[in-house]
Write an enzyme that holds these catalytic residues in place. Structure first.
Site, short mmCIF file in Angstrom:
data_model
loop_
_atom_site.label_atom_id
_atom_site.label_comp_id
_atom_site.label_asym_id
_atom_site.label_seq_id
_atom_site.Cartn_x
_atom_site.Cartn_y
_atom_site.Cartn_z
N ILE A 1 -55.78 3.79 -82.94
CA ILE A 1 -55.83 3.30 -84.33
C ILE A 1 -56.13 1.80 -84.42
CG2 ILE A 1 -54.33 5.13 -85.21
CD1 ILE A 1 -52.09 3.01 -85.40
N TYR B 1 -40.99 -6.89 -84.15
CA TYR B 1 -41.31 -5.52 -84.58
C TYR B 1 -41.20 -5.41 -86.10
CZ TYR B 1 -40.18 -0.70 -85.87
OH TYR B 1 -40.11 0.52 -86.51
N THR C 1 -43.08 1.00 -81.51
CA THR C 1 -41.66 0.97 -81.87
C THR C 1 -40.75 0.45 -80.76
OG1 THR C 1 -41.43 3.28 -81.20
CG2 THR C 1 -41.91 2.86 -83.53
#
Length: 284
Positions: free
Chosen positions: A37, A125, A62
């Site tokens: 992606i 994150y 993640t």
């Protein structure tokens, strides 16, 4: 309805595809081995070929601790990847749902965060997930952003599976007791997301199982339900240092779900019991 789901090899993406298929929707799940992606041209071509009615974007970088040092890859997936998918959704007139996180908040206080509270991530994150939210909002006029937390599903690794594995060789464990949030079963969550994406009730939502607990309380409940004789020692975050800072307060209000006619998810304890039964069945 044809729905493209990214992150198919993860916990949530897998359940979304399975649940949608079970309810007669045309589901296309894609994992990182099928589509990068962070490659804009690849994303455009893939979405063009599929031509979905909706995209549920579950894929994400993640690894919270690793992200602090692997910033380029984390940004490429969570920010650039989201931009490319959002642009493709816009070009091919597909609804877009972005799965975000409790980590966009700083975790201060003890009051549940509402959808309109100002995000203030404390780690990289969380910062990239917030930038993903901003990208979606800036590129589309209508969108779903769904913040989730502490997920556990049948596909992939999670806290429940880790606790059960450790219980095989340990009779005492130290678990953080001053982080509070809502454990969330991806089976429950997937059903809600599919209902939501078939409506035009756009906006930011918080979606977790009902109720709050600490990680230590979560561990105790896992051992209670499975009748494992493991003593859980509740420790502080300072006693269990990690590379990335985590929000202490991950409580999120789900009032907006109710206000928009969506049923709240079951309480986390009941959902944990259902999950453990399903897990036991799957292992056999």
């Amino acid at each position: 309805m044809k729905i493209l789901v990214t992150g198919y090899t993860g916990q949530l993406g897998y359940d979304v595809v399975c649940e949608g298929t079970n309810h007669g929707l045309e589901m296309i799940g894609v994992g990182s081995n099928d589509l990068d992606i962070s490659d804009e041209q690849s994303v455009y071509q893939y979405v063009k070929e599929i031509n979905p009615d909706a995209i549920i974007h579950c894929a994400a970088y993640t690894a919270v601790d690793k992200a602090e040092d692997d910033k380029e890859n984390c940004w490429n997936v969570n920010v650039n990847g989201t931009k490319y998918l959002t642009n493709a959704a816009k070009d091919f007139n597909a609804k877009f749902m972005y799965i975000s996180t409790d980590y966009v908040f700083d975790g201060l206080g003890e009051i549940p965060f509402v959808e309109t509270d100002a995000p203030n991530p404390v780690g990289y994150y969380g910062q990239t997930k917030l930038e993903g939210e901003k990208a979606v909002q800036s590129l589309l006029s209508e969108w779903f952003i769904v913040r989730i937390s502490w997920v556990f599903g049948l596909n992939g690794n999670n806290f429940v599976k880790t606790m059960l594995r450790l219980a095989e060789t340990r009779d005492e464990l130290n678990v953080v007791g001053d982080q509070v949030g809502s454990p969330t079963n991806t089976y429950d969550l997937s059903r809600l997301l599919l209902k939501m994406v078939q409506t035009n009730k756009y906006g930011i939502y918080h979606a977790t199982n009902e109720g709050f607990c600490s990680w230590a309380e979560f561990a105790e409940e896992i051992f209670n339900v499975t009748e494992k004789k493991v003593k859980v020692n509740s420790i502080t975050m300072e006693e269990y240092p990690t590379r990335a800072v985590r929000p202490k307060n991950s409580r999120m209000s789900k009032q907006k779900l109710i206000d928009n006619g969506f049923n709240p998810l079951p309480g986390w304890q009941d959902s944990l019991k259902s999950y453990l039964i399903a897990l036991k069945h799957e292992v056999k």
